[in-house]
Design a protein around this motif. Structure first.
Motif, PDB file in Angstrom:
ATOM      1  N   ILE A 127       0.841  -1.202   0.000  1.00 16.21           N
ATOM      2  CA  ILE A 127       0.000   0.000   0.000  1.00 16.21           C
ATOM      3  C   ILE A 127       0.875   1.251   0.000  1.00 16.21           C
ATOM      4  O   ILE A 127       0.613   2.226  -0.717  1.00 16.21           O
ATOM      5  N   ASN A 128       1.931   1.232   0.795  1.00 19.50           N
ATOM      6  CA  ASN A 128       2.864   2.352   0.858  1.00 19.50           C
ATOM      7  C   ASN A 128       3.515   2.601  -0.514  1.00 19.50           C
ATOM      8  O   ASN A 128       3.716   3.749  -0.930  1.00 19.50           O
ATOM      9  N   PHE A 129       3.839   1.523  -1.210  1.00 21.61           N
ATOM     10  CA  PHE A 129       4.432   1.640  -2.549  1.00 21.61           C
ATOM     11  C   PHE A 129       3.481   2.375  -3.489  1.00 21.61           C
ATOM     12  O   PHE A 129       3.884   3.245  -4.262  1.00 21.61           O
ATOM     13  N   VAL A 130       2.192   2.031  -3.424  1.00 20.31           N
ATOM     14  CA  VAL A 130       1.198   2.626  -4.317  1.00 20.31           C
ATOM     15  C   VAL A 130       1.068   4.131  -4.071  1.00 20.31           C
ATOM     16  O   VAL A 130       1.018   4.931  -5.020  1.00 20.31           O
ATOM     17  N   ILE A 131       1.028   4.547  -2.803  1.00 20.34           N
ATOM     18  CA  ILE A 131       0.816   5.975  -2.530  1.00 20.34           C
ATOM     19  C   ILE A 131       2.068   6.813  -2.800  1.00 20.34           C
ATOM     20  O   ILE A 131       1.997   8.041  -2.795  1.00 20.34           O
ATOM     21  N   LEU A 132       3.208   6.157  -3.043  1.00 20.23           N
ATOM     22  CA  LEU A 132       4.419   6.893  -3.412  1.00 20.23           C
ATOM     23  C   LEU A 132       4.540   7.096  -4.924  1.00 20.23           C
ATOM     24  O   LEU A 132       5.471   7.751  -5.384  1.00 20.23           O
ATOM     25  N   THR A 133       3.609   6.540  -5.696  1.00 21.28           N
ATOM     26  CA  THR A 133       3.650   6.697  -7.141  1.00 21.28           C
ATOM     27  C   THR A 133       3.254   8.127  -7.522  1.00 21.28           C
ATOM     28  O   THR A 133       2.601   8.838  -6.735  1.00 21.28           O
ATOM     29  N   PRO A 134       3.612   8.579  -8.739  1.00 25.33           N
ATOM     30  CA  PRO A 134       3.345   9.976  -9.128  1.00 25.33           C
ATOM     31  C   PRO A 134       1.870  10.350  -9.130  1.00 25.33           C
ATOM     32  O   PRO A 134       1.547  11.539  -9.040  1.00 25.33           O
ATOM     33  N   TRP A 135       0.966   9.375  -9.224  1.00 24.03           N
ATOM     34  CA  TRP A 135      -0.459   9.695  -9.248  1.00 24.03           C
ATOM     35  C   TRP A 135      -0.957  10.198  -7.897  1.00 24.03           C
ATOM     36  O   TRP A 135      -1.996  10.839  -7.817  1.00 24.03           O
ATOM     37  N   VAL A 136      -0.226   9.884  -6.829  1.00 23.48           N
ATOM     38  CA  VAL A 136      -0.634  10.308  -5.487  1.00 23.48           C
ATOM     39  C   VAL A 136       0.366  11.294  -4.897  1.00 23.48           C
ATOM     40  O   VAL A 136      -0.009  12.324  -4.324  1.00 23.48           O
ATOM     41  N   PHE A 137       1.646  10.985  -5.024  1.00 21.39           N
ATOM     42  CA  PHE A 137       2.694  11.731  -4.337  1.00 21.39           C
ATOM     43  C   PHE A 137       3.420  12.669  -5.311  1.00 21.39           C
ATOM     44  O   PHE A 137       4.064  12.219  -6.251  1.00 21.39           O
ATOM     45  N   GLN A 138       3.274  13.968  -5.098  1.00 19.85           N
ATOM     46  CA  GLN A 138       3.986  14.982  -5.864  1.00 19.85           C
ATOM     47  C   GLN A 138       4.939  15.705  -4.924  1.00 19.85           C
ATOM     48  O   GLN A 138       4.569  16.061  -3.811  1.00 19.85           O
ATOM     49  N   GLU A 139       6.156  15.930  -5.360  1.00 16.64           N
ATOM     50  CA  GLU A 139       7.177  16.532  -4.501  1.00 16.64           C
ATOM     51  C   GLU A 139       7.226  18.046  -4.658  1.00 16.64           C
ATOM     52  O   GLU A 139       7.065  18.572  -5.759  1.00 16.64           O
ATOM     53  N   PHE A 140       7.482  18.721  -3.561  1.00  9.55           N
ATOM     54  CA  PHE A 140       7.596  20.178  -3.537  1.00  9.55           C
ATOM     55  C   PHE A 140       8.844  20.556  -2.749  1.00  9.55           C
ATOM     56  O   PHE A 140       9.222  19.861  -1.805  1.00  9.55           O
TER      57      PHE A 140
END
Length: 566
Positions: free
Chosen positions: A257-270
């Motif tokens: 689950i953690n892997f999925v939420i780190l994908t670009p569709w969820v996690f954007q870096e600032f």
């Protein structure tokens, strides 16, 4: 407001810059829609407010806050990966290899923090070089999944002979430890994606997420013990589903689950830090890169020392808790496990509730004072209360050889009445040699004959006081550390901070075996108390230098950074 040439050569008005002031030296009264601010205003808005208003739209701010939730979740999952097996690792080891002695447990427990200690600076350096943390985090979460799957497949090594299953468990826990080095990446990302105003609260929340993981992990093991009482064999018998392997599969699923939420569709870096540097260039009216001062290394080292000491006291209490109450009060193993498990969970919940308070208190008071007084003073007081000054004698384990005589075979010069031990609730048990022994402090720990028992109410009060001070010290240590480093990539430094914490977790079990076993409670907690006092004193001496890097008046040369002169 500006314009561009549209289709057919028509002039199109561009309103995209309407909300952005044309000067950073502006007064609050000049921030009107579409206005041209006066350059000569003498009342510029606070630096932090300029940063967010210049560089962040409401949509971007929401996405940035969402990325923080991903970082909090990652910290939560990684701490579960460490704590989920703590209460089950020893019985699982015995099931894999019944010949193992208790001294073999220490290396397995230390494998996780050892992996984290080795990998943390490397992960921090990777994050710095890449400028992003996504790929490094995805890689470590993959390690997390693989390590927990390997833990769940340890029965496959059981018939390999020697101590293959033991070392396979060590490798699996070491891999999970390497994966948990991504807490360095999460901390460095949070430091770079928050403004100074947000940073203390953000770091407090990320520490609370880690603390919550330490509470939830043992709870999952308890639930699996109830839900999976037996064994289920699959795949030819080498995949076994039981209360031990179930925890590994649950941890692996959380990692997925953690892997999925780190994908670009969820996690954007600032990266607010880069924008802060661009802002400083505008304020100075130059396009040249600004050379930030080097951190003031002496207070940085001071913070690292205090961070080590505060984690060490927590780890020691966690490691020492079960053998301590067994020795002190002569409780049976099940009672020790229940009492210690509940106590650690209660302490973790207290810490989880207090961590966010550090952000609230630091907005009203100087965060250095919050760290020193509501933080360190309870830590010192609680540690001091763990030193026994008066009380009953510690019960001593007395063994009887049931095959020859019922007279005591230990301390033969004294008389023991078994009825007294039974009346105190200290029941006899049988050891591997066929002897029947009372519960209590073992004969090998000679100090038990000369030291008073720590009264149970004193132990409870001391522990609760420590757990009230620990969250404030931890979160504010990290917040002040981050602010002293300034708006620059902090991956390597956060790696050092994480490695220092991991070192405390590695040395904790070794300290228990070396100091507590040989010298006893007075020496153990006295040494801890002295360490806390030294940390308190050195932070007081460095007080004026525990300040954020001065971003208002960058001079462009190296040297101690801070608004306060010393």
């Amino acid at each position: 407001m500006g314009g561009t040439l549209g289709k057919g050569g028509s002039w199109v008005v561009d309103h995209s810059m309407d909300e952005i002031p044309l000067s950073v030296s502006i007064g609050k009264s000049d921030l009107r829609h579409g206005s041209i601010a006066s350059v000569s205003s003498s009342d510029p808005p606070p630096y932090d407010e300029i940063t967010t208003s210049l560089y962040e739209t409401p949509k971007q701010k929401r996405a940035r806050k969402r990325s923080h939730l991903v970082a909090y979740t990652t910290m939560f999952v990684m701490s579960i990966g460490f704590s989920i097996v703590l209460s089950g690792v020893w019985p699982f080891l015995q099931k894999l290899d019944s010949t193992l002695e208790k001294d073999s447990l220490g290396l397995i427990v230390a494998a996780n923090p050892l992996g984290q200690m080795v990998a943390s600076p490397l992960m921090g350096l990777w994050g710095n070089k890449a400028g992003k943390i996504r790929f490094a985090c995805l890689s470590t979460v993959t390690f997390f999944i693989c390590g927990n799957v390997m833990y769940s497949l340890l029965y496959a090594f059981q018939d390999a002979g020697g101590r293959v299953s033991y070392w396979a468990m060590f490798v699996s826990r070491f891999i999970v430890g390497v994966s948990s080095a991504n807490v360095t990446l999460c901390r460095s990302y949070l430091a770079g994606s928050t403004t100074l105003k947000e940073r203390t609260s953000g770091i407090a929340i990320i520490a609370a997420a880690q603390s919550l993981g330490f509470v939830v992990g043992p709870g999952i093991q308890a639930v699996m013990t109830i839900l999976v009482p037996g064994e289920t064999y699959t795949a030819g018998g080498w995949i076994i589903w039981d209360k031990f392997t179930a925890c590994g599969w649950v941890a692996a699923a959380l990692g997925l689950i953690n892997f999925v939420i780190l994908t670009p569709w969820v996690f954007q870096e600032f990266n607010i830090a880069e924008k802060e540097r661009a802002l400083m260039q505008q304020r100075r009216g130059t396009d040249k890169d600004i050379k930030l001062p080097k951190p003031d290394y002496l207070p940085v080292v001071g913070i690292l020392f205090s961070f080590f000491v505060s984690i060490f006291i927590f780890v020691l209490l966690e490691t020492l808790a079960e053998p301590f109450v067994s020795d002190q009060y002569g409780w049976e193993e099940d009672k020790c496990m229940i009492v210690v498990g509940v106590s650690l969970s209660v302490g973790g919940l207290i810490a989880f509730g207090i961590f966010p308070m550090s952000g609230v208190l630091s907005k009203k008071f100087d965060e250095r004072k919050v760290m020193l007084y509501p933080g360190y003073i309870p830590l010192m007081l609680g540690t001091f209360l763990l030193i026994p000054f008066a009380g009953k004698d510690i019960p001593i384990a007395v063994c009887y050889n049931t095959t020859t005589t019922m007279e005591p075979t230990t301390f033969s010069t004294e008389s023991y009445d078994m009825a007294d031990y039974r009346n105190q609730g200290i029941l006899p048990y049988s050891d591997e040699d066929g002897e029947t022994c009372t519960l209590g402090c073992p004969e090998s720990q000679e100090w038990c004959n000369d030291v008073n028992q720590l009264p149970l109410p004193q132990l409870a009060i001391g522990y609760l006081i420590v757990m009230f001070g620990y969250p404030l010290v931890q979160s504010l240590n990290m917040a002040i550390f981050s602010k002293m480093l300034g708006p620059k990539p902090q991956g390597l430094w956060m790696g050092v901070l994480t490695a220092v914490g991991s070192l405390a977790r590695v040395l904790g079990p070794l300290f228990v075996s070396a100091v507590y076993t040989m010298l006893g409670t007075v020496w153990t907690f006295s040494i801890l108390f002295v360490g806390m006092v030294l940390a308190f004193i050195e932070l007081h001496l460095l007080y004026r230098r525990l300040v954020p890097m001065n971003l208002e008046e960058i001079q462009g040369h190296d040297g101690p950074a801070g608004k306060e002169k010393y």
